[in-house]
Design an enzyme around this catalytic site. Sequence first.
Site, PDB file in Angstrom:
ATOM      1  N   TYR A  16      -8.166   8.038 -10.747  1.00 53.80           N
ATOM      2  CA  TYR A  16      -9.072   7.307  -9.861  1.00 53.80           C
ATOM      3  C   TYR A  16      -9.342   8.036  -8.543  1.00 53.80           C
ATOM      4  O   TYR A  16      -9.898   7.446  -7.607  1.00 53.80           O
ATOM      5  CB  TYR A  16      -8.505   5.917  -9.560  1.00 53.80           C
ATOM      6  CG  TYR A  16      -7.047   5.906  -9.162  1.00 53.80           C
ATOM      7  CD1 TYR A  16      -6.609   6.534  -8.007  1.00 53.80           C
ATOM      8  CD2 TYR A  16      -6.106   5.266  -9.963  1.00 53.80           C
ATOM      9  CE1 TYR A  16      -5.269   6.528  -7.651  1.00 53.80           C
ATOM     10  CE2 TYR A  16      -4.760   5.259  -9.615  1.00 53.80           C
ATOM     11  CZ  TYR A  16      -4.351   5.882  -8.452  1.00 53.80           C
ATOM     12  OH  TYR A  16      -3.031   5.878  -8.094  1.00 53.80           O
ATOM     13  N   SER A  39       3.035   7.804  -2.075  1.00 54.77           N
ATOM     14  CA  SER A  39       2.156   7.164  -3.062  1.00 54.77           C
ATOM     15  C   SER A  39       2.914   6.887  -4.351  1.00 54.77           C
ATOM     16  O   SER A  39       3.433   7.811  -4.987  1.00 54.77           O
ATOM     17  CB  SER A  39       0.953   8.065  -3.351  1.00 54.77           C
ATOM     18  OG  SER A  39       0.145   8.203  -2.198  1.00 54.77           O
ATOM     19  N   ARG A  71      -1.435   8.511 -12.653  1.00 50.81           N
ATOM     20  CA  ARG A  71      -0.969   9.544 -11.728  1.00 50.81           C
ATOM     21  C   ARG A  71      -0.216  10.641 -12.492  1.00 50.81           C
ATOM     22  O   ARG A  71       0.997  10.561 -12.682  1.00 50.81           O
ATOM     23  CB  ARG A  71      -0.104   8.923 -10.627  1.00 50.81           C
ATOM     24  CG  ARG A  71      -0.865   7.881  -9.799  1.00 50.81           C
ATOM     25  CD  ARG A  71      -0.061   7.389  -8.610  1.00 50.81           C
ATOM     26  NE  ARG A  71       0.169   8.441  -7.639  1.00 50.81           N
ATOM     27  CZ  ARG A  71      -0.695   8.824  -6.697  1.00 50.81           C
ATOM     28  NH1 ARG A  71      -1.881   8.223  -6.611  1.00 50.81           N
ATOM     29  NH2 ARG A  71      -0.394   9.785  -5.850  1.00 50.81           N
ATOM     30  N   CYS A 100     -15.185   9.333   8.698  1.00 50.60           N
ATOM     31  CA  CYS A 100     -14.176   8.505   8.047  1.00 50.60           C
ATOM     32  C   CYS A 100     -13.726   9.182   6.762  1.00 50.60           C
ATOM     33  O   CYS A 100     -14.486   9.937   6.145  1.00 50.60           O
ATOM     34  CB  CYS A 100     -14.762   7.120   7.752  1.00 50.60           C
ATOM     35  SG  CYS A 100     -13.758   6.054   6.680  1.00 50.60           S
ATOM     36  N   ASP A 101     -12.519   8.888   6.354  1.00 45.78           N
ATOM     37  CA  ASP A 101     -11.942   9.433   5.130  1.00 45.78           C
ATOM     38  C   ASP A 101     -12.780   9.079   3.903  1.00 45.78           C
ATOM     39  O   ASP A 101     -12.815   9.829   2.933  1.00 45.78           O
ATOM     40  CB  ASP A 101     -10.516   8.876   4.996  1.00 45.78           C
ATOM     41  CG  ASP A 101      -9.810   9.361   3.754  1.00 45.78           C
ATOM     42  OD1 ASP A 101      -9.877  10.571   3.484  1.00 45.78           O
ATOM     43  OD2 ASP A 101      -9.179   8.546   3.062  1.00 45.78           O
ATOM     44  N   CYS A 109     -21.283 -13.713   4.579  1.00 43.62           N
ATOM     45  CA  CYS A 109     -20.127 -13.320   5.391  1.00 43.62           C
ATOM     46  C   CYS A 109     -20.088 -14.089   6.707  1.00 43.62           C
ATOM     47  O   CYS A 109     -19.033 -14.575   7.136  1.00 43.62           O
ATOM     48  CB  CYS A 109     -20.168 -11.819   5.687  1.00 43.62           C
ATOM     49  SG  CYS A 109     -19.458 -10.778   4.400  1.00 43.62           S
ATOM     50  N   CYS A 157     -11.306 -10.973   7.488  1.00 40.95           N
ATOM     51  CA  CYS A 157     -11.865  -9.954   6.614  1.00 40.95           C
ATOM     52  C   CYS A 157     -12.912  -9.077   7.291  1.00 40.95           C
ATOM     53  O   CYS A 157     -12.938  -7.868   7.118  1.00 40.95           O
ATOM     54  CB  CYS A 157     -12.460 -10.644   5.384  1.00 40.95           C
ATOM     55  SG  CYS A 157     -13.321  -9.563   4.241  1.00 40.95           S
TER      56      CYS A 157
END
Length: 393
Positions: free
Chosen positions: A26, A128, A140, A279-280, A320, A329
């Site tokens: 993933y 992880s 994994r 951002c990542d 929202c 959230c």
Amino acid sequence: MSGPEKRPFAVMAKPVGSRCNMRCAYCYYLGKGKYSAHARQTRMSFDLLEKLIRQAVAASPGPVVSFTWHGGEPTLAGLDFYKKAVELQRKALPAGWTALNNLQTNGLLLSDAWCAFLKESRFDVGLSVDGSQAVHDKNRRDLGGAPTFQRVRAAAARLKRHGIEPDLLCTVNAESQERPLEVYRALRALGSSWIQFIPIVARGPDGAVTPESVSPEGYGRFLNACFDQWVAHDLGRVDVQLFAEAARVLAGGEASLCTQRPDCGRVPVVEEDGAVYACDHFVDPAHRLGFLSAARLESLANGDRQTAFGGEKGRLTAQCRRCPHLTLCNGGCPKDRFALSVDGEPGQHYLCPGMAAFFDHAAPSLRQMAALSRRGLGPEEIMNEMKKQEEKL
């Protein structure tokens, strides 16, 4: 005259970019290396490392400067790289300041020498691991396709022998969503007091959600099952990030996790070639803020483009805005806002049904726990009281 007030931010450094010694089914980051300006460069240079550290310190309001070392697999940079990083931090930090280092790793390279260094240099370590062996090894695998759970479990034990209690970073995916108690109990058995659940939501070239991704309903069921186990057995022993964030907000505080906050954008990513991204989850040309070779980190992290990126999180659907759980959230991570709302409006968080199910389930208990805590009850007393009240229902 003093200059503009410095705003705190954390640096996510990727010293080997997207390079990794695993091939997780993933993984969202492995292909990001195609954006590197140095296709053949395998590690951030020491010159660039020094520039990054000096600029991060100069941009920080202090007295703590935060660095997260990420990947790919950051240990591929080698132990000497991090020894150099610590040395450069010591030289750059003003008197009385400290550097907070967090290494997020798959654990495969964590030898005794690594662990001794991490302990001596006071690194926090995120490890992880996807819960039980069966669930973990489903996705994994190493470069040769071999399972990795036993090696990761050995890394966790090695870290603990050196006095380091790792944070456990566990994805929630199509496999684990069906086995929540198995996953939670396996994580708890590793002996850590901090667990972070990370939902896998990925899309293929056609925009469809990938088979490895967690479903909204599956995510809600997973969180609810783990929450019930936590409330019944682990208060005061284990913290789960999402549970802690919800409890903080319900008690009147602010969320610290970016996905739960009203805005984001305070964790810029610095790749091995010196490129800085918003951002990542947005490492692509459209979100490249610039390069450290041509601009200062402070100007990129506080510039108009990054500010606008962070502010975009506040653009919410009508569903929202009227949601009773909005403060818990805040619309979730923008990368996952590709669903339609109940009104047919685009930009709804894909995991919204699962998050709503979790907040519906957990909020009453969290409020009750807060009330019992205000009465002076400790974790064991709160668990006993919660069990008594549950038996009366």
